[in-house]
Scaffold this motif. Sequence first.
Motif, PDB file in Angstrom:
ATOM      1  N   THR A   2       0.808  -1.216   0.000  1.00  0.00           N
ATOM      2  CA  THR A   2       0.000   0.000   0.000  1.00  0.00           C
ATOM      3  C   THR A   2       0.841   1.265   0.000  1.00  0.00           C
ATOM      4  OG1 THR A   2      -0.174  -0.103   2.419  1.00  0.00           O
ATOM      5  CG2 THR A   2      -1.952  -1.122   1.147  1.00  0.00           C
ATOM      6  N   ASP A   3       2.132   1.172   0.341  1.00  0.00           N
ATOM      7  CA  ASP A   3       2.987   2.351   0.345  1.00  0.00           C
ATOM      8  C   ASP A   3       3.184   2.848  -1.076  1.00  0.00           C
ATOM      9  OD1 ASP A   3       5.019   4.121   1.806  1.00  0.00           O
ATOM     10  OD2 ASP A   3       6.207   3.225   0.199  1.00  0.00           O
ATOM     11  N   HIS A   4       2.946   4.147  -1.294  1.00  0.00           N
ATOM     12  CA  HIS A   4       2.990   4.687  -2.646  1.00  0.00           C
ATOM     13  C   HIS A   4       4.356   4.500  -3.287  1.00  0.00           C
ATOM     14  CE1 HIS A   4      -0.627   7.608  -1.919  1.00  0.00           C
ATOM     15  NE2 HIS A   4      -0.848   6.394  -1.471  1.00  0.00           N
ATOM     16  N   SER A   5       5.396   4.933  -2.624  1.00  0.00           N
ATOM     17  CA  SER A   5       6.729   4.880  -3.220  1.00  0.00           C
ATOM     18  C   SER A   5       7.185   3.447  -3.439  1.00  0.00           C
ATOM     19  CB  SER A   5       7.734   5.635  -2.339  1.00  0.00           C
ATOM     20  OG  SER A   5       7.778   5.070  -1.032  1.00  0.00           O
ATOM     21  N   ALA A   6       6.854   2.547  -2.490  1.00  0.00           N
ATOM     22  CA  ALA A   6       7.242   1.143  -2.647  1.00  0.00           C
ATOM     23  C   ALA A   6       6.549   0.524  -3.854  1.00  0.00           C
ATOM     24  CB  ALA A   6       6.914   0.363  -1.377  1.00  0.00           C
ATOM     25  N   LEU A   7       5.282   0.865  -4.060  1.00  0.00           N
ATOM     26  CA  LEU A   7       4.548   0.337  -5.203  1.00  0.00           C
ATOM     27  C   LEU A   7       5.155   0.838  -6.512  1.00  0.00           C
ATOM     28  CD1 LEU A   7       2.216  -1.080  -6.648  1.00  0.00           C
ATOM     29  CD2 LEU A   7       0.816   0.949  -6.212  1.00  0.00           C
TER      30      LEU A   7
END
Length: 283
Positions: A2-7
């Motif tokens: 769900t983390d934006h940057s990780a995605l």
Amino acid sequence: MTDHSALIDAIPTDLWIGGKQVPSSSGARFPVHNPANGAVLTTVADASTADGATALDEAVAAQPSWAATAPRERAEILRRAWELVMERRDDFALAMTLEMGKPLAESQGEVAYGGEFLRWFSEEAVRINGRYTSSPTGTGRILVAKQPIGPALAITPWNFPLAMGTRKIGPAFAAGCTMIVKPAAETPLTMLLLGQVFTDAGLPAVWAWAQDVGGRNVAPIFGWANMWGNFGAALQARPDLVPELRAQPDDGAQREIGVRGQARRVGTLPSLIPSAFAWRRTL
């Protein structure tokens, strides 16, 4: 996830050609923006005309083996792809919202709707039937057999980056056609993530995803913005291809689009946007 940057970091950003990630032959890349604030989410490879030719060569070379693949096997791959889309529905919805701007609830709805095309056509892959009837005059018999003619081209718009891809990819793969896809330059990430799903689902190297910016470069299979200039020139540069496009519009009417002698615009865009394009090599 769900983390934006990780995605965003986990989404492949090169071209999918021959079932693997490759950089643009020119090394060019273009930014993908978050329309909510204008921030750059990431950069993706910018396909060149040479990349388009490579994608087409790969698709043509893979066509015989994919067409000969058992319908049940094609069905199982599509089914597995649907399952993986559902497993990663939150990732797809978030990626779609980040690059396209629709509310997260609408993105989640599109994932469910778009994924369903993969399940539907996984079930239809084993039901591609022919027909055997008497002629209207009663003096003969009519035998109809269906066979893939790929490679197929899919054009995906920016506003439905998943569903308008899967509704084209599903029937083409089910029928035994290889694919080339060009997602909209504004929203390539959703389709690039789908490419990873197909890889994980065990799809052979029968497809290519090639994104460009603003129609500057033409990369066959999965659409482009500037169809009529560079595309016509690209066709003329390929004398080994039958100089004819076969379009199957959504209204079911058959239209023949001739590309002979010189690049030119034929017809109106609404009448020519197909569910699939197919090139055929001369024998």
